[in-house]
Design an enzyme around this catalytic site. Structure first.
Site, PDB file in Angstrom:
ATOM      1  N   ARG A 100      -6.086   1.339   3.413  1.00  0.00           N
ATOM      2  CA  ARG A 100      -4.726   1.730   2.793  1.00  0.00           C
ATOM      3  C   ARG A 100      -4.438   0.834   1.901  1.00  0.00           C
ATOM      4  O   ARG A 100      -3.739   1.018   0.790  1.00  0.00           O
ATOM      5  CB  ARG A 100      -3.431   1.474   3.926  1.00  0.00           C
ATOM      6  N   HIS A 105       0.891  -1.185  -0.114  1.00  0.00           N
ATOM      7  CA  HIS A 105       0.033   0.037   0.016  1.00  0.00           C
ATOM      8  C   HIS A 105       0.923   1.285   0.227  1.00  0.00           C
ATOM      9  O   HIS A 105       1.955   1.327   0.264  1.00  0.00           O
ATOM     10  CB  HIS A 105      -1.004   0.007   1.366  1.00  0.00           C
ATOM     11  N   GLU A 131      -2.637  -7.203   7.168  1.00  0.00           N
ATOM     12  CA  GLU A 131      -0.968  -7.157   7.669  1.00  0.00           C
ATOM     13  C   GLU A 131      -1.058  -8.075   8.904  1.00  0.00           C
ATOM     14  O   GLU A 131      -2.089  -8.400   9.579  1.00  0.00           O
ATOM     15  CB  GLU A 131      -0.997  -5.602   8.068  1.00  0.00           C
TER      16      GLU A 131
END
Length: 223
Positions: free
Chosen positions: A60, A11, A84
């Site tokens: 993001r 990102h 993540e």
């Protein structure tokens, strides 16, 4: 032998990146620069004519993926397995705060792929949840790496920690060597090629690292 091209795009920049603050699975947004980076990456990767785009659901990453989708006309698929690393008690803290509270802990985390912050995931955990997605894409996308358009990649839009963990797992690196794959800049990407013979199964694919941390914009934001 044929090859499936797998591009993994990190990102664009967020304010947390700028402030050296741990995001993990906090749902942060792109900064103004991050949006610019996403457009620049989309311009470059769009020329590769991706076969499909799959993104983490965190904003993001998804907003970065949408820029590539707009450039290519592809609808972005979402898969939560691309989130993540969950950083447990560290999420939202700055590097300085963690270092003050637990000296040496961030170094241990970087140097040991089996180590996780309290309440969080290790890189091994992250690879275990994300690798099956690649196996599913191999099984469900017969055009990927096919004879007609062999170089069109599948693009996964995700996060630096996930990309490093998934890359290491696909490359079948010894877990002790996983930290050899360093950080990635915002809106930078990695490419792996999965070499395979018709009729072979997923476990027979031999993944090779083609590109690590390529970028449409030169920057110094590798964290």
């Amino acid at each position: 032998m044929r090859a499936r091209r797998l591009v993994m795009l990190r990102h664009g920049q967020t304010d947390y990146n700028v402030g050296s603050r741990m995001q993990g699975q906090l749902d942060t947004e792109l900064s103004e620069l991050g949006r610019t980076q996403a457009v620049a990456a989309a311009e470059v990767l769009g020329k590769r004519q991706p076969l499909l785009i799959v993104s983490s659901d965190l904003r993001r990453a998804y907003d970065t993926a949408v820029k590539l989708g707009e450039r290519t006309g592809l609808v972005v698929r979402v898969d939560t397995r691309l989130r993540e690393t969950h950083l447990g008690d560290w999420q939202g803290l700055t590097h300085a705060q963690i270092d003050a509270d637990a000296p040496g802990a961030r170094l241990a985390w970087r140097e040991d792929a089996t180590w996780a912050p309290h309440g969080g995931e290790s890189r091994v955990d992250v690879a275990a949840r994300s690798r099956p997605l690649v196996a599913e894409l191999v099984a469900s996308e017969p055009e990927w790496g096919g004879a007609d358009e062999p170089d069109r990649p599948v693009v996964l839009v995700a996060h630096g920690g996930l990309i490093a963990a998934l890359s290491a797992a696909l490359l079948k690196l010894p877990v002790a060597n996983w930290p050899a794959l360093g950080g990635m800049g915002n809106a930078s990407w990695t490419q792996l090629s999965g070499h395979w013979a018709p009729g072979s199964d997923f476990e027979s694919i031999r993944w090779r690292l083609d590109v690590w941390n390529a970028s449409a914009q030169v920057s110094s934001d590798v964290l």
